[in-house]
Design an enzyme around this catalytic site. Sequence first.
Site, PDB file in Angstrom:
ATOM      1  N   ALA A 283      65.287  20.926 -19.245  1.00  0.00           N
ATOM      2  CA  ALA A 283      64.668  20.186 -19.818  1.00  0.00           C
ATOM      3  C   ALA A 283      64.085  21.327 -20.818  1.00  0.00           C
ATOM      4  O   ALA A 283      63.040  22.164 -20.627  1.00  0.00           O
ATOM      5  CB  ALA A 283      63.661  19.822 -18.791  1.00  0.00           C
TER       6      ALA A 283
ATOM      7  N   GLY B 152      58.632  13.526 -28.556  1.00  0.00           N
ATOM      8  CA  GLY B 152      58.350  14.200 -30.032  1.00  0.00           C
ATOM      9  C   GLY B 152      58.402  15.822 -30.285  1.00  0.00           C
ATOM     10  O   GLY B 152      58.239  15.897 -31.923  1.00  0.00           O
TER      11      GLY B 152
ATOM     12  N   GLU C  58      75.764  28.951 -26.123  1.00  0.00           N
ATOM     13  CA  GLU C  58      75.458  27.344 -25.844  1.00  0.00           C
ATOM     14  C   GLU C  58      76.146  27.094 -27.042  1.00  0.00           C
ATOM     15  O   GLU C  58      76.930  25.621 -26.510  1.00  0.00           O
ATOM     16  CB  GLU C  58      74.170  27.045 -25.668  1.00  0.00           C
TER      17      GLU C  58
ATOM     18  N   GLN D  49     104.277   8.165 -46.778  1.00  0.00           N
ATOM     19  CA  GLN D  49     103.978   9.425 -46.865  1.00  0.00           C
ATOM     20  C   GLN D  49     102.241   9.709 -46.938  1.00  0.00           C
ATOM     21  O   GLN D  49     101.977  10.770 -46.591  1.00  0.00           O
ATOM     22  CB  GLN D  49     103.745   9.797 -48.777  1.00  0.00           C
TER      23      GLN D  49
ATOM     24  N   GLN E  69      90.534   6.002 -38.574  1.00  0.00           N
ATOM     25  CA  GLN E  69      91.592   4.917 -39.334  1.00  0.00           C
ATOM     26  C   GLN E  69      92.826   5.144 -39.189  1.00  0.00           C
ATOM     27  O   GLN E  69      93.771   4.007 -39.842  1.00  0.00           O
ATOM     28  CB  GLN E  69      90.874   6.077 -40.521  1.00  0.00           C
TER      29      GLN E  69
ATOM     30  N   GLY F 174      92.982  -1.249 -37.049  1.00  0.00           N
ATOM     31  CA  GLY F 174      92.501  -2.090 -36.229  1.00  0.00           C
ATOM     32  C   GLY F 174      92.003  -1.811 -35.336  1.00  0.00           C
ATOM     33  O   GLY F 174      91.029  -2.331 -34.206  1.00  0.00           O
TER      34      GLY F 174
ATOM     35  N   GLU G 260      72.297  21.016 -39.659  1.00  0.00           N
ATOM     36  CA  GLU G 260      71.469  20.619 -40.101  1.00  0.00           C
ATOM     37  C   GLU G 260      70.385  22.294 -40.364  1.00  0.00           C
ATOM     38  O   GLU G 260      69.809  22.978 -41.114  1.00  0.00           O
ATOM     39  CB  GLU G 260      70.051  19.958 -40.673  1.00  0.00           C
TER      40      GLU G 260
END
Length: 380
Positions: free
Chosen positions: A127, A132, A245, A282, A339, A343, A370
């Site tokens: 944990a 926040g 990790e 192609q 893609q 569909g 980041e």
Amino acid sequence: MIPIETRPAASDELALFRDAVRKFFAAHLLPNLDRWEEQGIVDRAFWHAAGEAGLLCPTAPEVHGGLGLDYRYNAVIGEELAYTGSSAGLVLQSDIVLDYIVHYASEELKARWLPRMITGEAIVAIAMTEPGTGSDLQGIRTTAVRDGDAYVINGNKTYITNGQLADLVIVVAKTDPAAGGKGISLILVEADRPGFSRGRNLDKIGQHSADTSELFFSDVRVPVENRLGEEGAGFVYLMAQLPQERLSIAISAQALAQRAFDEAVAFTKDRKAFGKTVFDFQNTRFQLAALQAELQVGWSHIDWALERHVAGKLTTAEASAAKLYHTELLGRVADAALQLHGGAGYMNEYPIARIWRDARVMRIYGGTSEIMKEVIARSL
């Protein structure tokens, strides 16, 4: 399929182990995967079966019932688990929480918990994150105040993997709030302690079968002996375990990217459009060829990083670069593969839909892309 024959780490022993892992997942995981996704949690029976098969904590010392293997065996389990499309929390137990107990727990705590972690009797979570506070661990607010021979823990945690199932939680808490990073300690909290409670199983975009929870600590008393290592050294311990990790996440991302690619190849070779298969266009072949090239490079890099890590040489910056590269690669491959399904890719009945959803969080947990860039930049 995960390429094996061309990889330098593919010893006979690892090949036999991989075969056993695949057979176990085929028998115990795949038949239950859809049900676990719907119920939002993996059955405890699966953990017990994984323990019995030797797939939990393979690097744990033999003296405590482990196999005493090196991290390459963890990597095999992580690759094969990710390739199934499952988000079961086995990797968290074996790759992340285990080493905190092996390296920093007292002999008494090791004897009490390691055998149960290996068999699957005990499921352990860690944990860190709070409502926040995410990547900035020095900003956590959960406190562990010394009261005689006990700590009294108060605070809230969120986004905790294995949170619903956990029998034991490694809690990152401030034992000296005024000391910043030097005031953080790691403390084991058993789930049956008065004052400990779980919130709801959080409703996520993806990784539905990975139970992810809020955890609450209200005057939870635990003995001082439950502390891992030295008081105030928790931040140092967390930083020391980050390379493994982040490598673990990179490995899972690479394997899931391979699965996404394989699904796209199979679908485009089967689906017809304008009198020929989608693969015959192609544009399709060129897209897949470019992805195959990236995956080939990715597997080579995974094996390089694995070799470095097993030798004890993988740096924090190198592991961060691995997580950055492979999770971003997964994002590109999963999006392109969906893609190419057209569909159908947006329909949950096709595996690519689950893969695409599950892939997104891998650029976030374990440190965002980041943050990875910031860590790498500091090493330049």
